[in-house]
Design a protein around this motif. Structure first.
Motif, PDB file in Angstrom:
ATOM      1  N   ARG A 253     -23.400 -39.492  24.723  1.00  0.00           N
ATOM      2  CA  ARG A 253     -21.960 -39.454  24.465  1.00  0.00           C
ATOM      3  C   ARG A 253     -21.270 -38.398  25.328  1.00  0.00           C
ATOM      4  O   ARG A 253     -20.139 -38.598  25.800  1.00  0.00           O
ATOM      5  CB  ARG A 253     -21.698 -39.193  22.974  1.00  0.00           C
ATOM      6  CG  ARG A 253     -22.003 -40.402  22.088  1.00  0.00           C
ATOM      7  CD  ARG A 253     -21.489 -40.207  20.672  1.00  0.00           C
ATOM      8  NE  ARG A 253     -22.336 -39.285  19.926  1.00  0.00           N
ATOM      9  CZ  ARG A 253     -23.396 -39.659  19.215  1.00  0.00           C
ATOM     10  NH1 ARG A 253     -23.740 -40.939  19.174  1.00  0.00           N
ATOM     11  NH2 ARG A 253     -24.107 -38.771  18.551  1.00  0.00           N
ATOM     12  N   GLU A 254     -21.943 -37.285  25.565  1.00  0.00           N
ATOM     13  CA  GLU A 254     -21.374 -36.258  26.441  1.00  0.00           C
ATOM     14  C   GLU A 254     -21.251 -36.759  27.871  1.00  0.00           C
ATOM     15  O   GLU A 254     -20.257 -36.479  28.555  1.00  0.00           O
ATOM     16  CB  GLU A 254     -22.247 -35.001  26.395  1.00  0.00           C
ATOM     17  CG  GLU A 254     -22.188 -34.261  25.057  1.00  0.00           C
ATOM     18  CD  GLU A 254     -23.170 -33.104  25.000  1.00  0.00           C
ATOM     19  OE1 GLU A 254     -23.886 -32.885  26.008  1.00  0.00           O
ATOM     20  OE2 GLU A 254     -23.210 -32.405  23.968  1.00  0.00           O
ATOM     21  N   LEU A 255     -22.253 -37.504  28.339  1.00  0.00           N
ATOM     22  CA  LEU A 255     -22.167 -38.084  29.678  1.00  0.00           C
ATOM     23  C   LEU A 255     -21.018 -39.086  29.771  1.00  0.00           C
ATOM     24  O   LEU A 255     -20.291 -39.130  30.766  1.00  0.00           O
ATOM     25  CB  LEU A 255     -23.485 -38.766  30.044  1.00  0.00           C
ATOM     26  CG  LEU A 255     -24.711 -37.869  30.255  1.00  0.00           C
ATOM     27  CD1 LEU A 255     -25.949 -38.730  30.531  1.00  0.00           C
ATOM     28  CD2 LEU A 255     -24.493 -36.891  31.397  1.00  0.00           C
ATOM     29  N   LEU A 256     -20.837 -39.878  28.722  1.00  0.00           N
ATOM     30  CA  LEU A 256     -19.749 -40.851  28.716  1.00  0.00           C
ATOM     31  C   LEU A 256     -18.395 -40.153  28.696  1.00  0.00           C
ATOM     32  O   LEU A 256     -17.445 -40.589  29.355  1.00  0.00           O
ATOM     33  CB  LEU A 256     -19.884 -41.778  27.507  1.00  0.00           C
ATOM     34  CG  LEU A 256     -21.042 -42.769  27.538  1.00  0.00           C
ATOM     35  CD1 LEU A 256     -21.212 -43.435  26.179  1.00  0.00           C
ATOM     36  CD2 LEU A 256     -20.817 -43.822  28.615  1.00  0.00           C
ATOM     37  N   ASP A 257     -18.295 -39.076  27.949  1.00  0.00           N
ATOM     38  CA  ASP A 257     -17.034 -38.335  27.876  1.00  0.00           C
ATOM     39  C   ASP A 257     -16.668 -37.699  29.206  1.00  0.00           C
ATOM     40  O   ASP A 257     -15.492 -37.368  29.441  1.00  0.00           O
ATOM     41  CB  ASP A 257     -17.117 -37.247  26.798  1.00  0.00           C
ATOM     42  CG  ASP A 257     -17.130 -37.816  25.390  1.00  0.00           C
ATOM     43  OD1 ASP A 257     -16.717 -38.989  25.228  1.00  0.00           O
ATOM     44  OD2 ASP A 257     -17.556 -37.108  24.455  1.00  0.00           O
ATOM     45  N   ALA A 258     -17.657 -37.498  30.061  1.00  0.00           N
ATOM     46  CA  ALA A 258     -17.404 -36.863  31.358  1.00  0.00           C
ATOM     47  C   ALA A 258     -16.867 -37.842  32.395  1.00  0.00           C
ATOM     48  O   ALA A 258     -16.453 -37.424  33.481  1.00  0.00           O
ATOM     49  CB  ALA A 258     -18.685 -36.227  31.895  1.00  0.00           C
ATOM     50  N   ILE A 259     -16.846 -39.151  32.074  1.00  0.00           N
ATOM     51  CA  ILE A 259     -16.321 -40.135  33.026  1.00  0.00           C
ATOM     52  C   ILE A 259     -14.801 -39.989  33.112  1.00  0.00           C
ATOM     53  O   ILE A 259     -14.114 -40.090  32.097  1.00  0.00           O
ATOM     54  CB  ILE A 259     -16.670 -41.570  32.587  1.00  0.00           C
ATOM     55  CG1 ILE A 259     -18.180 -41.755  32.504  1.00  0.00           C
ATOM     56  CG2 ILE A 259     -16.070 -42.587  33.553  1.00  0.00           C
ATOM     57  CD1 ILE A 259     -18.594 -43.099  31.953  1.00  0.00           C
ATOM     58  N   PRO A 260     -14.250 -39.748  34.303  1.00  0.00           N
ATOM     59  CA  PRO A 260     -12.796 -39.639  34.416  1.00  0.00           C
ATOM     60  C   PRO A 260     -12.118 -40.978  34.192  1.00  0.00           C
ATOM     61  O   PRO A 260     -12.582 -42.018  34.674  1.00  0.00           O
ATOM     62  CB  PRO A 260     -12.578 -39.144  35.859  1.00  0.00           C
ATOM     63  CG  PRO A 260     -13.809 -39.581  36.576  1.00  0.00           C
ATOM     64  CD  PRO A 260     -14.919 -39.547  35.595  1.00  0.00           C
ATOM     65  N   LEU A 261     -11.026 -40.979  33.424  1.00  0.00           N
ATOM     66  CA  LEU A 261     -10.280 -42.202  33.159  1.00  0.00           C
ATOM     67  C   LEU A 261      -9.131 -42.363  34.136  1.00  0.00           C
ATOM     68  O   LEU A 261      -8.476 -41.375  34.500  1.00  0.00           O
ATOM     69  CB  LEU A 261      -9.720 -42.183  31.736  1.00  0.00           C
ATOM     70  CG  LEU A 261     -10.758 -42.152  30.601  1.00  0.00           C
ATOM     71  CD1 LEU A 261     -10.045 -41.967  29.272  1.00  0.00           C
ATOM     72  CD2 LEU A 261     -11.587 -43.416  30.597  1.00  0.00           C
ATOM     73  N   PRO A 262      -8.847 -43.591  34.599  1.00  0.00           N
ATOM     74  CA  PRO A 262      -7.713 -43.804  35.508  1.00  0.00           C
ATOM     75  C   PRO A 262      -6.397 -43.351  34.890  1.00  0.00           C
ATOM     76  O   PRO A 262      -5.528 -42.830  35.578  1.00  0.00           O
ATOM     77  CB  PRO A 262      -7.727 -45.322  35.749  1.00  0.00           C
ATOM     78  CG  PRO A 262      -9.112 -45.746  35.433  1.00  0.00           C
ATOM     79  CD  PRO A 262      -9.590 -44.834  34.344  1.00  0.00           C
ATOM     80  N   ASP A 263      -6.243 -43.557  33.575  1.00  0.00           N
ATOM     81  CA  ASP A 263      -5.043 -43.129  32.859  1.00  0.00           C
ATOM     82  C   ASP A 263      -5.485 -42.274  31.678  1.00  0.00           C
ATOM     83  O   ASP A 263      -6.007 -42.784  30.679  1.00  0.00           O
ATOM     84  CB  ASP A 263      -4.270 -44.350  32.369  1.00  0.00           C
ATOM     85  CG  ASP A 263      -2.945 -43.958  31.695  1.00  0.00           C
ATOM     86  OD1 ASP A 263      -2.757 -42.742  31.442  1.00  0.00           O
ATOM     87  OD2 ASP A 263      -2.133 -44.848  31.438  1.00  0.00           O
TER      88      ASP A 263
END
Length: 269
Positions: A253-263
């Motif tokens: 979940r921490e790795l997923l949270d680190a993905i930058p979102l376009p918006d």
């Protein structure tokens, strides 16, 4: 004859390496456990994503899979045969079938050799026939003009150099390719082109692929299964949909949270 759906069956895989940074004067370097009892399969024709933070052991795992490193313990069963502790004589027939694409093409491509020779050299080492034809076919597959045979690596862009690395691997007509962080040094446009190329090659050539990355957004696009490593242990191993929709590990979940979102105002995955 091998009929199992799994190309690789890895059981109890362990690897320890000397820690030269903490070596005492006139003493032996202490051993550090890098991989710790890993169990997983890679199905024939699939794309396995191997992810984790820096120092998680993902590149070490990849190099152990293709036997650039010998495991300390455990087994690596490739199409029914344990290759984990074969000597170089036993490994030589497998080298053609297990290929690797490296992260930095500038350091993995000989700057003094032309592109044609770079692709042809492994073919000559393995005494394969129709070398010129295979070189041309490999360039066609990766979308580079055959005229690039005469160029040197420094005359190419980063994306073109990485395509040469891919061409060198597929020219051997392998069954399995390990791709180690091969888009991390490319711009976004070149990343997309290389990922499209890999998707096409897996489908057209019937390849099995292990793709190492720290970028889960890339993994989601390319892979069918995901293995999440942290400090040399598997914290999660599941289909890609489960990893993104219902991760079981806090580390994932921490790795997923680190993905930058376009918006940033929109919710996550």
């Amino acid at each position: 004859m091998h009929t199992d759906a799994s190309m690789f069956k890895v059981r109890g895989l362990e690897l320890s390496l000397p820690d030269f940074a903490n070596k005492q004067p006139f003493g032996r370097a202490p051993m550090v456990d890098i991989l710790k009892g890993l169990d997983f399969d890679i199905e024939t024709g699939s794309v396995l994503g191997i992810v984790g933070g820096s120092g998680s052991g993902k590149s070490t795992l990849g190099r152990t899979l293709v036997r650039l490193l010998e495991p300390t313990a455990g087994s690596i069963v490739f199409e029914g045969s344990d290759i984990g502790h074969l000597d170089e004589t036993g490994l030589r027939p497998l080298r053609r079938r297990l290929q690797m694409i490296f992260q930095d093409p500038m350091s993995s491509l000989n700057p003094r050799r032309r592109v044609g020779a770079i692709i042809a050299d492994p073919l000559r080492i393995h005494d394969l026939d129709r070398i010129d034809e295979r070189v041309d076919e490999a360039l066609d597959h990766v979308g580079l003009p055959r005229a690039f045979r005469a160029r040197y690596p420094h005359e190419l862009s980063g994306g073109q150099r990485q395509r040469v690395g891919i061409a060198r691997a597929i020219a051997m007509r392998p069954d399995f390719i390990l791709a180690d962080e091969i888009v991390s040094g490319l711009d976004v446009s070149s990343q997309a082109q290389v990922l499209n190329l890999l998707e096409n090659l897996v489908r057209e050539l019937g390849l099995t692929l292990a793709f190492i990355s720290h970028d889960l957004s890339v993994i989601r696009r390319l892979c069918s299964q995901v293995l999440v490593l942290n400090r040399g242990t598997i914290v999660e191993y599941a289909p890609v949909e489960q990893i993104f929709d219902a991760p079981k590990s806090e580390y994932t979940r921490e790795l997923l949270d680190a993905i930058p979102l376009p918006d940033p105002d929109q919710p996550g995955w």
